[in-house]
Design an enzyme around this catalytic site. Structure first.
Site, PDB file in Angstrom:
ATOM      1  N   ALA A 178       0.854  -1.193   0.000  1.00  0.00           N
ATOM      2  CA  ALA A 178       0.000   0.000   0.000  1.00  0.00           C
ATOM      3  C   ALA A 178       0.887   1.241   0.000  1.00  0.00           C
ATOM      4  CB  ALA A 178      -0.909  -0.012   1.221  1.00  0.00           C
ATOM      5  N   SER A 181       1.652   1.226  -5.019  1.00  0.00           N
ATOM      6  CA  SER A 181       0.976   0.623  -6.173  1.00  0.00           C
ATOM      7  C   SER A 181       0.641   1.645  -7.249  1.00  0.00           C
ATOM      8  CB  SER A 181      -0.308  -0.062  -5.724  1.00  0.00           C
ATOM      9  OG  SER A 181      -1.065  -0.489  -6.841  1.00  0.00           O
ATOM     10  N   HIS A 183      -1.808   1.388  -9.127  1.00  0.00           N
ATOM     11  CA  HIS A 183      -3.257   1.530  -9.136  1.00  0.00           C
ATOM     12  C   HIS A 183      -3.706   2.731  -8.308  1.00  0.00           C
ATOM     13  CE1 HIS A 183      -4.511  -1.970 -11.447  1.00  0.00           C
ATOM     14  NE2 HIS A 183      -3.531  -2.657 -10.866  1.00  0.00           N
ATOM     15  N   ASP A 190      -5.925  -3.119 -15.148  1.00  0.00           N
ATOM     16  CA  ASP A 190      -5.792  -4.549 -15.392  1.00  0.00           C
ATOM     17  C   ASP A 190      -6.851  -4.914 -16.425  1.00  0.00           C
ATOM     18  OD1 ASP A 190      -3.741  -4.845 -13.566  1.00  0.00           O
ATOM     19  OD2 ASP A 190      -5.080  -5.346 -11.912  1.00  0.00           O
ATOM     20  N   GLU A 238       3.224  -9.500 -16.167  1.00  0.00           N
ATOM     21  CA  GLU A 238       1.785  -9.294 -16.115  1.00  0.00           C
ATOM     22  C   GLU A 238       1.297  -8.781 -17.471  1.00  0.00           C
ATOM     23  OE1 GLU A 238       0.633  -6.819 -12.845  1.00  0.00           O
ATOM     24  OE2 GLU A 238       1.268  -8.270 -11.329  1.00  0.00           O
ATOM     25  N   HIS A 241      -1.472  -5.928 -17.343  1.00  0.00           N
ATOM     26  CA  HIS A 241      -1.313  -4.669 -16.611  1.00  0.00           C
ATOM     27  C   HIS A 241      -0.769  -3.584 -17.540  1.00  0.00           C
ATOM     28  CE1 HIS A 241      -0.385  -2.483 -12.695  1.00  0.00           C
ATOM     29  NE2 HIS A 241       0.192  -1.722 -13.611  1.00  0.00           N
TER      30      HIS A 241
END
Length: 270
Positions: A178, A181, A183, A190, A238, A241
């Protein structure tokens, strides 16, 4: 008598010249110690707290070690698009005061940065014309949401018999801590193929994923965690991503087979 007079005249002329020369040398040495240090490359202008100022440009020095054309191009791209090029990883957590503006996507199911919205709409529309459709599994995540995902995956690993520290290290190969990221920037997505919603490497065999990986740069996106750059990103491959960085940056990064970490190294930032 004449010889003595001649010596006195020479002394009268030469001594002031020598004294003047000595004073000049001392003055030059002193000035070099008071701020005229030799510049040997890039200098990055920082805020008082040491963080890079969003509104301040990175300066490229033309003296000392001259930058390559690639470095100068990176600097130009970065200076015009800093907000979309923010680096978030385990070594570069987001600033605590990081702010972003979000828009709803996927009919209100998810949120993402307003910076990528128009490009995402265009990319998905063009893909649809080719017969490809997608399911966006994740976009923006809050700090709390990211932490809950880490905790969930760690508990799964521990349920398989792993110790906490080992489980945490394993989870961090795919899920960032946390605060670290992508995101949380709202710039990462994703994107799964509609015919295969498994978030694993099977995505790379799907024609629709291949189209994304080959064309995403045209819309300002990059494949963030390539298969051959795991040792650089610290994250497993990934193929789902994708990260928005802006069109110029995406074209440069993908054309030169770079990761965002490698792009930053060209700036001297990492």
């Amino acid at each position: 008598m004449l010889k003595r007079l001649f010596k006195n005249v020479l002394c009268f002329i030469i001594c002031p010249v020598l004294v003047s020369g000595i004073i000049c040398l001392i003055s030059l040495k002193g000035s070099n110690k008071t701020g005229l240090a030799e510049d040997t490359g890039y200098s990055i202008k920082l805020k008082d707290n040491g963080s890079k100022a969003d509104s301040e440009k990175i300066q490229c020095s033309s003296s000392g070690n001259k930058s390559t054309d690639a470095d100068e191009k990176c600097l130009g791209i970065y200076n015009k698009n800093q907000k979309c090029l923010i680096l978030a990883n385990r070594d570069n957590p987001l600033p605590k005061d990081y702010s972003l503006s979000l828009r709803y996507i996927c009919n209100g199911r998810l949120q993402a940065s307003e910076y990528l919205y128009d490009s995402l709409v265009k990319m998905l529309a063009d893909a649809e014309k080719k017969g490809y459709s997608y399911w966006i599994a994740s976009a923006y995540r809050s700090y709390e949401k990211q932490q809950s995902l880490v905790d969930e995956d760690v508990n799964i690993c521990m349920g398989r018999g792993m110790a906490y520290e080992a489980a945490l290290e394993e989870v961090y190969k795919e899920t960032m801590p946390a605060g670290c990221s992508e995101h949380q920037t709202g710039l990462a997505l994703d994107i799964l193929c509609s015919g295969n919603t498994n978030m694993d490497v099977s995505q790379m065999e799907e024609p629709s994923n291949k189209w994304l990986r080959n064309n995403c740069y045209k819309y300002g996106f990059i494949l963030r965690y390539p298969e051959d750059k795991v040792n650089i990103t610290g994250v497993n491959f990934e193929p789902w991503h994708f990260r928005y960085v802006g069109k110029k940056a995406a074209r440069y990064i993908m054309k030169n087979n770079l990761t965002l970490e490698e792009f930053y190294k060209k700036l001297g930032n990492v």
